[in-house]
Design an enzyme around this catalytic site. Structure first.
Site, PDB file in Angstrom:
ATOM      1  N   HIS A 124       0.804  -1.224   0.000  1.00 18.43           N
ATOM      2  CA  HIS A 124       0.000   0.000   0.000  1.00 18.43           C
ATOM      3  C   HIS A 124       0.838   1.277   0.000  1.00 18.43           C
ATOM      4  O   HIS A 124       1.956   1.314   0.517  1.00 18.43           O
ATOM      5  CB  HIS A 124      -0.911   0.029   1.234  1.00 18.43           C
ATOM      6  CG  HIS A 124      -1.841  -1.143   1.298  1.00 18.43           C
ATOM      7  ND1 HIS A 124      -2.485  -1.522   2.441  1.00 18.43           N
ATOM      8  CD2 HIS A 124      -2.220  -2.055   0.359  1.00 18.43           C
ATOM      9  CE1 HIS A 124      -3.224  -2.581   2.215  1.00 18.43           C
ATOM     10  NE2 HIS A 124      -3.087  -2.948   0.951  1.00 18.43           N
TER      11      HIS A 124
ATOM     12  N   LYS B  70       6.199   6.561   7.071  1.00 14.43           N
ATOM     13  CA  LYS B  70       5.651   5.782   8.202  1.00 14.43           C
ATOM     14  C   LYS B  70       6.772   5.324   9.122  1.00 14.43           C
ATOM     15  O   LYS B  70       7.882   5.030   8.685  1.00 14.43           O
ATOM     16  CB  LYS B  70       4.887   4.562   7.669  1.00 14.43           C
ATOM     17  CG  LYS B  70       3.639   4.915   6.889  1.00 14.43           C
ATOM     18  CD  LYS B  70       3.099   3.746   6.116  1.00 14.43           C
ATOM     19  CE  LYS B  70       1.968   4.200   5.197  1.00 14.43           C
ATOM     20  NZ  LYS B  70       1.652   3.198   4.171  1.00 14.43           N
TER      21      LYS B  70
ATOM     22  N   TYR C 231       1.651   2.236  13.807  1.00 11.08           N
ATOM     23  CA  TYR C 231       2.560   3.031  13.002  1.00 11.08           C
ATOM     24  C   TYR C 231       2.099   4.474  12.870  1.00 11.08           C
ATOM     25  O   TYR C 231       0.910   4.756  12.832  1.00 11.08           O
ATOM     26  CB  TYR C 231       2.805   2.392  11.629  1.00 11.08           C
ATOM     27  CG  TYR C 231       1.593   1.957  10.854  1.00 11.08           C
ATOM     28  CD1 TYR C 231       0.890   0.812  11.203  1.00 11.08           C
ATOM     29  CD2 TYR C 231       1.173   2.687   9.746  1.00 11.08           C
ATOM     30  CE1 TYR C 231      -0.203   0.393  10.473  1.00 11.08           C
ATOM     31  CE2 TYR C 231       0.079   2.274   9.006  1.00 11.08           C
ATOM     32  CZ  TYR C 231      -0.592   1.129   9.381  1.00 11.08           C
ATOM     33  OH  TYR C 231      -1.689   0.709   8.663  1.00 11.08           O
TER      34      TYR C 231
ATOM     35  N   LYS D 229      -9.637  -5.737  -1.373  1.00 15.22           N
ATOM     36  CA  LYS D 229      -8.842  -4.712  -2.072  1.00 15.22           C
ATOM     37  C   LYS D 229      -7.494  -5.296  -2.506  1.00 15.22           C
ATOM     38  O   LYS D 229      -7.054  -5.102  -3.633  1.00 15.22           O
ATOM     39  CB  LYS D 229      -8.613  -3.513  -1.145  1.00 15.22           C
ATOM     40  CG  LYS D 229      -7.725  -2.440  -1.726  1.00 15.22           C
ATOM     41  CD  LYS D 229      -7.543  -1.257  -0.782  1.00 15.22           C
ATOM     42  CE  LYS D 229      -6.447  -1.505   0.233  1.00 15.22           C
ATOM     43  NZ  LYS D 229      -6.123  -0.327   1.068  1.00 15.22           N
ATOM     44  N   ASP D 230      -6.838  -6.007  -1.592  1.00 17.63           N
ATOM     45  CA  ASP D 230      -5.511  -6.546  -1.911  1.00 17.63           C
ATOM     46  C   ASP D 230      -5.594  -7.693  -2.909  1.00 17.63           C
ATOM     47  O   ASP D 230      -4.717  -7.862  -3.754  1.00 17.63           O
ATOM     48  CB  ASP D 230      -4.809  -6.974  -0.623  1.00 17.63           C
ATOM     49  CG  ASP D 230      -4.418  -5.758   0.215  1.00 17.63           C
ATOM     50  OD1 ASP D 230      -4.061  -5.941   1.387  1.00 17.63           O
ATOM     51  OD2 ASP D 230      -4.496  -4.625  -0.320  1.00 17.63           O
TER      52      ASP D 230
HETATM   53  C1  T46 Z   1      -5.226   3.161   6.199  1.00 18.62           C
HETATM   54  C2  T46 Z   1      -6.484   3.685   6.812  1.00 18.62           C
HETATM   55  C3  T46 Z   1      -7.674   2.993   6.734  1.00 18.62           C
HETATM   56  N1  T46 Z   1      -8.800   3.501   7.309  1.00 18.62           N
HETATM   57  C4  T46 Z   1     -10.034   2.727   7.209  1.00 18.62           C
HETATM   58  C5  T46 Z   1     -10.461   2.432   5.799  1.00 18.62           C
HETATM   59  C6  T46 Z   1     -11.059   1.054   5.853  1.00 18.62           C
HETATM   60  O1  T46 Z   1     -12.479   1.148   6.083  1.00 18.62           O
HETATM   61  C7  T46 Z   1     -10.416   0.395   7.073  1.00 18.62           C
HETATM   62  C8  T46 Z   1      -9.403  -0.645   6.708  1.00 18.62           C
HETATM   63  O2  T46 Z   1      -8.504  -0.057   5.786  1.00 18.62           O
HETATM   64  P1  T46 Z   1      -7.491  -0.978   4.966  1.00 18.62           P
HETATM   65  O3  T46 Z   1      -8.181  -2.242   4.560  1.00 18.62           O
HETATM   66  O4  T46 Z   1      -6.882  -0.099   3.897  1.00 18.62           O
HETATM   67  O5  T46 Z   1      -6.416  -1.334   6.092  1.00 18.62           O
HETATM   68  P2  T46 Z   1      -5.017  -2.068   5.790  1.00 18.62           P
HETATM   69  O6  T46 Z   1      -5.198  -3.138   4.785  1.00 18.62           O
HETATM   70  O7  T46 Z   1      -4.454  -2.399   7.115  1.00 18.62           O
HETATM   71  O8  T46 Z   1      -4.159  -0.919   5.110  1.00 18.62           O
HETATM   72  C9  T46 Z   1      -3.007  -0.396   5.710  1.00 18.62           C
HETATM   73  O9  T46 Z   1      -2.004  -1.373   5.586  1.00 18.62           O
HETATM   74  C10 T46 Z   1      -0.747  -1.013   5.092  1.00 18.62           C
HETATM   75  C11 T46 Z   1       0.252  -2.013   5.604  1.00 18.62           C
HETATM   76  C12 T46 Z   1      -0.347   0.393   5.297  1.00 18.62           C
HETATM   77  O10 T46 Z   1       0.819   0.730   5.431  1.00 18.62           O
HETATM   78  C13 T46 Z   1      -1.386   1.427   5.224  1.00 18.62           C
HETATM   79  O11 T46 Z   1      -1.354   2.256   6.360  1.00 18.62           O
HETATM   80  C14 T46 Z   1      -2.756   0.926   5.037  1.00 18.62           C
HETATM   81  O12 T46 Z   1      -2.963   0.819   3.645  1.00 18.62           O
HETATM   82  O13 T46 Z   1      -9.787   1.461   7.804  1.00 18.62           O
HETATM   83  C15 T46 Z   1      -8.816   4.705   7.965  1.00 18.62           C
HETATM   84  O14 T46 Z   1      -9.844   5.144   8.483  1.00 18.62           O
HETATM   85  N2  T46 Z   1      -7.644   5.421   8.049  1.00 18.62           N
HETATM   86  C16 T46 Z   1      -6.472   4.960   7.499  1.00 18.62           C
HETATM   87  O15 T46 Z   1      -5.425   5.633   7.613  1.00 18.62           O
END
Ligand code: T46
Length: 181
Positions: A62, A72, A132, A167-168
Site C-alpha cells: 500500500h 511511516k 505506526y 482490495k488486496d
Molecule cells: C489506512 C487507513 C484505513 N482507514 C479505514 C479504511 C477502511 O475502512 C479500514 C481498513 O482499511 P485498509 O483495509 O486499507 O487497512 P489495511 O489493509 O491495514 O491498510 C493499511 O495497511 C498497510 C500495511 C499500510 O501501510 C497502510 O497504512 C494501510 O494501507 O480502515 C482509515 O480510516 N484510516 C487509514 O489511515
C-alpha cells in the site's frame, strides 16, 4: 537507541534502548528530538493500529499517491511480522527493489519508511498488532495498492495462500498502473 540503514536509501531501522527491571521494562517508543537527530525529522500527524488475528495474513502493498504520500514509522506490539518496503521512486537506483525486516513484540524494532515507498507485511504468528505513525493524513481518494505477488517486484513473502482483503486480492501489478513518485 541504535539505528541502521539498508541498501535502499532513506529506510532506517530503529532499535530503542529498553530498560528492564524486576517489574518488566520501559522504553521510549518515539522522541521527536532523538529521531530527528537520527534522520527521522518528519512531523507525524496520525497514529494507526491494526490487528491481524491469524498467521499468514498479508496487508499490502500500500501507498498513497502524491501529494498525499506518507512516511511511516512502523512497529509490531504483539506477535511477529515480516515488514516489507518497496522503493517506488522512479529516479532511485533501487527503483522497485524491496527490503524486509522482522518486527516483533519481542525485538521492539521500528522501521522508518519515507514517502515514495509501498508498505506491506505478512503475519508470522497469530494475533499481530501493528502500530505506526504517518506524516500525512489518510486520503482514501489517493489510496493505492500494488499486487503483493507482482513478479516485477518479486517480494518473497514465505506464504503460499495468504489471507487478503478484497482490495488486496484485486490489486494490480505496478506495470498496469499509473504510479508517479
Ligand atoms: C489506512 C487507513 C484505513 N482507514 C479505514 C479504511 C477502511 O475502512 C479500514 C481498513 O482499511 P485498509 O483495509 O486499507 O487497512 P489495511 O489493509 O491495514 O491498510 C493499511 O495497511 C498497510 C500495511 C499500510 O501501510 C497502510 O497504512 C494501510 O494501507 O480502515 C482509515 O480510516 N484510516 C487509514 O489511515
Amino acid at each position: 537507541m541504535k539505528t541502521s540503514t539498508f541498501p535502499i536509501e532513506g529506510l532506517i531501522l530503529v532499535e530503542p534502548d529498553v530498560f528492564g527491571d524486576h517489574r518488566g521494562y520501559f522504553f521510549e517508543s518515539y522522541s521527536f528530538k532523538k529521531y530527528e537527530a537520527a534522520g527521522i525529522g518528519c512531523t507525524f500527524v496520525q497514529d494507526n493500529q491494526s490487528f491481524s488475528a491469524k498467521k499468514g495474513i498479508i496487508r499490502g502493498l500500500h501507498f498513497q499517491h502524491p501529494p498525499y504520500a506518507q512516511a511511516k514509522l512502523v512497529r509490531c506490539t504483539r506477535g511477529r511480522v515480516m515488514d516489507v518496503a518497496v522503493d517506488l521512486r522512479k529516479s532511485s537506483p533501487t527503483f522497485l527493489q524491496w527490503i524486509s525486516v522482522e518486527l516483533s513484540e519481542e525485538n521492539k524494532r521500528q522501521l522508518f519508511i519515507p514517502r515514495g515507498f509501498a508498505h506491506g507485511f505478512v503475519t508470522l504468528t497469530d494475533n499481530c498488532e501493528l502500530q505506526y505513525k504517518a506524516d500525512n493524513y489518510y486520503a482514501p481518494e489517493a489510496d493505492g495498492a500494488i499486487a503483493y505477488n507482482d513478479p516485477q517486484i518479486g517480494v518473497e513473502w514465505g506464504v503460499e495462500n495468504p489471507v487478503l482483503s478484497a482490495k488486496d486480492a484485486a490489486a494490480r501489478p505496478y506495470g498496469e498502473q499509473d504510479i508517479d513518485f
